[in-house]
Structure formats: structure tokens, C-alpha cells
Write an enzyme that holds these catalytic residues in place. Sequence first.
Site, mmCIF file in Angstrom:
data_model
loop_
_atom_site.group_PDB
_atom_site.id
_atom_site.type_symbol
_atom_site.label_atom_id
_atom_site.label_comp_id
_atom_site.label_asym_id
_atom_site.label_seq_id
_atom_site.Cartn_x
_atom_site.Cartn_y
_atom_site.Cartn_z
ATOM 1 N N HIS A 64 6.490 -146.349 37.196
ATOM 2 C CA HIS A 64 5.272 -145.372 37.637
ATOM 3 C C HIS A 64 6.167 -144.173 37.321
ATOM 4 O O HIS A 64 5.405 -143.018 37.067
ATOM 5 C CB HIS A 64 5.275 -145.574 38.437
ATOM 6 C CG HIS A 64 4.435 -144.832 39.179
ATOM 7 N ND1 HIS A 64 4.678 -143.743 40.527
ATOM 8 C CD2 HIS A 64 2.932 -144.806 40.327
ATOM 9 C CE1 HIS A 64 4.020 -143.135 40.623
ATOM 10 N NE2 HIS A 64 2.466 -142.867 40.650
ATOM 11 N N GLU A 100 10.785 -137.952 31.816
ATOM 12 C CA GLU A 100 10.427 -138.155 30.970
ATOM 13 C C GLU A 100 11.151 -139.311 30.340
ATOM 14 O O GLU A 100 12.197 -140.056 30.884
ATOM 15 C CB GLU A 100 11.246 -137.279 30.262
ATOM 16 C CG GLU A 100 9.935 -136.034 30.668
ATOM 17 C CD GLU A 100 9.474 -135.420 29.833
ATOM 18 O OE1 GLU A 100 8.507 -136.752 28.646
ATOM 19 O OE2 GLU A 100 8.485 -134.688 29.815
ATOM 20 N N LEU A 122 3.622 -153.960 40.110
ATOM 21 C CA LEU A 122 3.901 -155.472 40.984
ATOM 22 C C LEU A 122 2.285 -155.667 40.957
ATOM 23 O O LEU A 122 2.108 -157.120 41.609
ATOM 24 C CB LEU A 122 4.188 -155.625 41.997
ATOM 25 C CG LEU A 122 5.893 -154.676 41.899
ATOM 26 C CD1 LEU A 122 6.463 -154.646 42.978
ATOM 27 C CD2 LEU A 122 6.847 -156.055 40.931
ATOM 28 N N GLY A 125 -3.926 -152.445 40.678
ATOM 29 C CA GLY A 125 -4.395 -151.211 40.533
ATOM 30 C C GLY A 125 -4.703 -150.534 39.392
ATOM 31 O O GLY A 125 -4.860 -150.683 38.151
ATOM 32 N N HIS A 127 -3.782 -147.958 38.210
ATOM 33 C CA HIS A 127 -2.816 -147.775 37.119
ATOM 34 C C HIS A 127 -2.477 -149.081 36.132
ATOM 35 O O HIS A 127 -2.773 -148.314 34.409
ATOM 36 C CB HIS A 127 -1.553 -147.273 37.510
ATOM 37 C CG HIS A 127 -0.557 -146.330 38.455
ATOM 38 N ND1 HIS A 127 -1.035 -145.526 37.754
ATOM 39 C CD2 HIS A 127 -0.029 -145.885 39.523
ATOM 40 C CE1 HIS A 127 -0.789 -144.103 38.674
ATOM 41 N NE2 HIS A 127 0.299 -144.778 39.656
#
Length: 305
Positions: A64, A100, A122, A125, A127
Site C-alpha cells: 500500500h 517509491e 489482507l 477491497g 485496491h
Amino acid sequence: MTESASAHPRESLPLDSTAQLLSRITAQLGTQLSHVSLNGTRRFMHPPAQPAPGAAPALVAVAHGSRDPRALRTVVKLLDRVRELRPGLDVRLGHIELNEPLLPGTLAGLGTGEAVLVPLLLGRGHHVKRDIPAAAAAVPALRTTVAAPLGPHPLLVEALHGRLVEAGWPAGETDVRGAAVVLAAAGSRDPDSACDTRRTARMLSERLGGVPVVPAYASAATPTVPVAVRALAARGSHRIAVASYFTAPGRFATAAADAAPWIAAPPLGAHPAMARLLLHRYDRAVADALPAHEAVMNGHLLASA
């Protein structure tokens, strides 16, 4: 080759004047200087990496990202463990935000070939369902597969249990009356994400011998960690631990640990079970992408990972 070089081919040309000669020398010198950095060293222009014929797809771990500097160090250590378990596998890192390398740059750097994107997330969702597939689709020259998120899975539960024991959970104690665990997760508005967290909580409860494990969230869902702690205390639990359902340190993980009335486990990080889980998700994605006859031929290799 630069535009200046292509405009002045190497074959001999008639030179009618001193001015033409000077122009040609200047152009060639400019081409050479374009490959020299400011400190005087030569700058080599490498083309995008091309995969070797028959090479395994690259494993791109998708984190993330966090403003906490410990997060990047933790993920790098985790990927080092993955490389130790699978020498020769091309393992790379891409972030969704804040750190980065960002995922689009990592994918572009792979050039052409194949890659499996393994979310270091985990549960299901936004993302996992949208952001990561969209980043993969934006690089059509690269054949990509998106693996499942890390949870729920028994290896993830092993990592959670291991971190709790490290924090002081009495692993050998048979009398667990009065003990309980809050499984502190990031939270999501996607109902599938909450479903995945609840399933992990049930699996962790079984691993702990029936100790109550209550999911709680840092954002976007309820209950919060402090609310879950108070609810367990009201039901008679006097030893309440917080299990960190986070891949790496960050603001949410720190806030969850601060709410623990007893012990707080560290984030999952580079736990050995996490490295094995990354490779398991990678192998499953590779197997699912293979034609049936190739999957059968390679099944014993994937199963042994």
C-alpha cells in the site's frame, strides 16, 4: 540513439567548407556528451529488461505504502525472505501510493513478458478489486495476472499467532479463561473485506484454543479497537491482547497498539510464514493462468513451494 545522432549518419559526406566540418564535429560531440552525467562518468542507456525465453513470470509484490519509514524497510526485508526461499525468481516491489517505487513504474520497468502481481493486502477491497487491475491494464505490453490477497489463509493465522507469542501471549498455557484478542485491521467499506477479516478472526480463535477473537478497525468500519476492547472487558475478559492485522508498521498499526490494555503484537512484517504465503499466492496464480496440460505437468513443482 538520440535525435541528433540520427540526423547525422556515420557514412562519409562531402565537406565543402570549414563550417560544415565544424557542424559535424559539434553534432557528434553533442551525441557523446548526452551519455555523460554531470560528475563526468559515462551514463549507459539501458533498454527495458526483456525476459529470458521460458523464464518464470516476475513476482511483483504490491504494497500500500506509508509515510512511516519503517514500512518500506519491513516490506524490503519480507521480499528478501521471499528471494531466499526462491532463488532466481525475479521479485520486485511496487506501491499503490506514498512510497517509491510506485506500481506503474515497476510494471513499466519490466518491459515485455509476464508478471504476477501479489497484493500485500489482507483482504478483498477497492485496491485489490480496482486499483491493482487498473495499473496492470495500463501496461498492455506486459502479460499480467493478479493474485489473491494474502488473507484469509492458515499461513496468515500462523504469522498472527507467532507475533502474539513474541509479544507475550502464553502459548503453552491451557487455561485461557478471561483472555481475549482484538484483531485490529485497517478497515474498508467493501463488505467482502469485512467478511475476510471475520473469517481470519474465527481461524485465529481456533488456533488459540477457542479464545474469543473480535475484529476491529482503524477506519471505514466498526467497531473501533477501543470500542472492541471495552466490549470484551464488559463481558469479563481481563487479559485482552491486540493482534496487529497489518503487513507493516504505520499510523493505523501504532494507534491500534496504543489501545491495547495488555499486550500488543507487532505487525506481520517479515514473519517466515508471510514469505511462504507470498510464494503460495504467486504459485496459485501461475497455475491458474497455465493451460490445463501445463498446470498438470508443473503441479508437483508448485505444490512443493
